[in-house]
Design a protein around this motif. Sequence first.
Motif, PDB file in Angstrom:
ATOM      1  N   ALA A 212     -69.237  27.561  -8.736  1.00 56.18           N
ATOM      2  CA  ALA A 212     -68.537  26.704  -9.471  1.00 56.18           C
ATOM      3  C   ALA A 212     -69.416  25.632 -10.232  1.00 56.18           C
ATOM      4  O   ALA A 212     -69.439  25.348 -11.451  1.00 56.18           O
ATOM      5  N   VAL A 213     -70.204  25.147  -9.319  1.00 54.89           N
ATOM      6  CA  VAL A 213     -71.436  24.129  -9.691  1.00 54.89           C
ATOM      7  C   VAL A 213     -72.286  24.619 -10.750  1.00 54.89           C
ATOM      8  O   VAL A 213     -72.760  24.066 -11.592  1.00 54.89           O
ATOM      9  N   ILE A 214     -72.826  25.821 -10.344  1.00 53.36           N
ATOM     10  CA  ILE A 214     -73.841  26.468 -11.224  1.00 53.36           C
ATOM     11  C   ILE A 214     -73.293  26.846 -12.682  1.00 53.36           C
ATOM     12  O   ILE A 214     -73.604  26.883 -13.629  1.00 53.36           O
ATOM     13  N   GLY A 215     -71.799  27.252 -12.573  1.00 50.05           N
ATOM     14  CA  GLY A 215     -71.261  27.567 -13.887  1.00 50.05           C
ATOM     15  C   GLY A 215     -71.160  26.305 -14.792  1.00 50.05           C
ATOM     16  O   GLY A 215     -71.139  26.436 -16.145  1.00 50.05           O
TER      17      GLY A 215
ATOM     18  N   GLY B 245     -74.428  21.921 -24.433  1.00 45.86           N
ATOM     19  CA  GLY B 245     -75.099  20.348 -24.729  1.00 45.86           C
ATOM     20  C   GLY B 245     -75.651  20.243 -25.996  1.00 45.86           C
ATOM     21  O   GLY B 245     -75.943  18.879 -26.231  1.00 45.86           O
ATOM     22  N   GLY B 246     -76.321  21.223 -26.424  1.00 44.63           N
ATOM     23  CA  GLY B 246     -77.313  21.221 -27.637  1.00 44.63           C
ATOM     24  C   GLY B 246     -78.543  20.364 -27.151  1.00 44.63           C
ATOM     25  O   GLY B 246     -79.141  19.621 -28.035  1.00 44.63           O
ATOM     26  N   HIS B 247     -79.181  20.277 -25.910  1.00 45.13           N
ATOM     27  CA  HIS B 247     -80.218  19.635 -25.530  1.00 45.13           C
ATOM     28  C   HIS B 247     -81.465  20.196 -26.343  1.00 45.13           C
ATOM     29  O   HIS B 247     -81.492  21.638 -26.478  1.00 45.13           O
ATOM     30  N   PRO B 248     -82.432  19.374 -26.767  1.00 49.17           N
ATOM     31  CA  PRO B 248     -83.323  19.753 -27.594  1.00 49.17           C
ATOM     32  C   PRO B 248     -84.355  20.794 -26.902  1.00 49.17           C
ATOM     33  O   PRO B 248     -84.916  21.721 -27.367  1.00 49.17           O
ATOM     34  N   ALA B 249     -84.632  20.664 -25.718  1.00 51.31           N
ATOM     35  CA  ALA B 249     -85.394  21.507 -24.950  1.00 51.31           C
ATOM     36  C   ALA B 249     -84.910  23.177 -24.704  1.00 51.31           C
ATOM     37  O   ALA B 249     -85.525  24.014 -24.854  1.00 51.31           O
ATOM     38  N   VAL B 250     -83.435  23.163 -24.410  1.00 51.98           N
ATOM     39  CA  VAL B 250     -82.881  24.142 -24.460  1.00 51.98           C
ATOM     40  C   VAL B 250     -82.822  24.985 -25.767  1.00 51.98           C
ATOM     41  O   VAL B 250     -83.235  26.158 -25.975  1.00 51.98           O
ATOM     42  N   LYS B 251     -82.547  24.227 -26.831  1.00 46.87           N
ATOM     43  CA  LYS B 251     -82.716  24.788 -28.290  1.00 46.87           C
ATOM     44  C   LYS B 251     -83.845  25.365 -28.540  1.00 46.87           C
ATOM     45  O   LYS B 251     -84.058  26.436 -29.362  1.00 46.87           O
ATOM     46  N   ALA B 252     -85.046  24.620 -28.209  1.00 49.75           N
ATOM     47  CA  ALA B 252     -86.344  25.076 -28.245  1.00 49.75           C
ATOM     48  C   ALA B 252     -86.674  26.410 -27.789  1.00 49.75           C
ATOM     49  O   ALA B 252     -87.443  27.094 -28.362  1.00 49.75           O
ATOM     50  N   ILE B 253     -86.251  26.303 -26.414  1.00 52.39           N
ATOM     51  CA  ILE B 253     -86.450  27.566 -25.781  1.00 52.39           C
ATOM     52  C   ILE B 253     -85.813  28.946 -26.282  1.00 52.39           C
ATOM     53  O   ILE B 253     -86.528  29.902 -26.489  1.00 52.39           O
ATOM     54  N   PHE B 254     -84.633  28.747 -26.279  1.00 49.68           N
ATOM     55  CA  PHE B 254     -83.858  29.695 -27.352  1.00 49.68           C
ATOM     56  C   PHE B 254     -84.134  30.214 -28.532  1.00 49.68           C
ATOM     57  O   PHE B 254     -83.907  31.295 -29.252  1.00 49.68           O
TER      58      PHE B 254
ATOM     59  N   THR C  67     -72.799  23.144 -19.422  1.00 51.86           N
ATOM     60  CA  THR C  67     -73.375  22.016 -19.991  1.00 51.86           C
ATOM     61  C   THR C  67     -74.509  22.106 -20.645  1.00 51.86           C
ATOM     62  O   THR C  67     -74.834  21.572 -21.739  1.00 51.86           O
ATOM     63  N   ILE C  68     -75.290  22.890 -19.933  1.00 52.38           N
ATOM     64  CA  ILE C  68     -76.786  23.283 -20.695  1.00 52.38           C
ATOM     65  C   ILE C  68     -76.623  23.964 -21.990  1.00 52.38           C
ATOM     66  O   ILE C  68     -77.224  23.737 -23.092  1.00 52.38           O
ATOM     67  N   LEU C  69     -75.959  25.010 -22.152  1.00 50.96           N
ATOM     68  CA  LEU C  69     -75.608  25.801 -23.416  1.00 50.96           C
ATOM     69  C   LEU C  69     -74.605  25.028 -24.261  1.00 50.96           C
ATOM     70  O   LEU C  69     -75.110  25.500 -25.456  1.00 50.96           O
TER      71      LEU C  69
END
Length: 294
Positions: free
Chosen positions: A119-122, A131-140, A127-129
């Motif tokens: 449940a925590v991992i999910g 949330g629109g975080h710049p680092a996540v966007k850059a990786i994907f 949140t990561i996917l």
Amino acid sequence: MKKKKGLSVLAPYLYIAPIAMILLTFVAGSLILAIYFSFTKYNIITPAQFNGLFNYQRLFRDSKLHLCIINTLKIAAIIVPFEIVSSTLFAILISSRKDTVLGKIAKAALFVPVLSSSAVIGTVWNTILNGGHPAVKAIFGVFGIDPTLLLGSSKTAFIAVAFIIVWKGMGYYMVITLASLTSISDTFYEAAKVDGAIKWDCLTKITLPLLKPTIIMNIFLSTISAMQVFDMVYTMTGGGPSMSTTTLSMYAYQLTFKGNKAGYAMAVSNVLMLIVLIIVLFQQRFIKHENSEI
């Protein structure tokens, strides 16, 4: 003397009595209740009303149930091969570097997700996917993917959830495989080297054949686990979009707590239980056949 002999005979049963009582109460008791309520019209709040085979007849007409069965089988078809292949490869790689610092760190890092709550991992991945975080966007972005759309599309949500489940569960099967690798004697590899075998020959003709019983067991364990996926789906997509990630267990939950149809949900749960039971019986027969050949 007779008293002592009687106590020695009863002692093993007394040791297992507490856990046996827990299993009888919560496992067997739950199974009996699920079967009983599946023959009733029940919504948790009001008393159950017996309605015979109505819930089971409804199963054949329920298009949503048919979709959930397909989703459950599809998610298992994705999860199982990737979990088994990745866990076996990582186990072999880590085993070859088990005495190095890097090998120990890799083993711990891959096993950490197993210890974490699904449940925590999910929730974290949601949140990561989203949330629109710049680092996540850059990786994907390197792969031309917008992470905020992964869980919002019926085409990609299913695959995203499946691969996160693989990432979480892979370490568990890796540890089982590692334990089997340690039982393989070094004499096999030494004899192969004397005969001029290269690493690929050792892998394909010694390691993998000797790992076959463990790999078979991991396949069945992974399949049973994949068939019962719930918490990861619940926290990441809630079964959406458009029921594209709704599994049998998720559908039973929705029927019980959102549709007020606990009686019918019990019938759906019994379908899942029957599928898992068939897998378990097939597993036992298959393993018995493999052992007889050995």
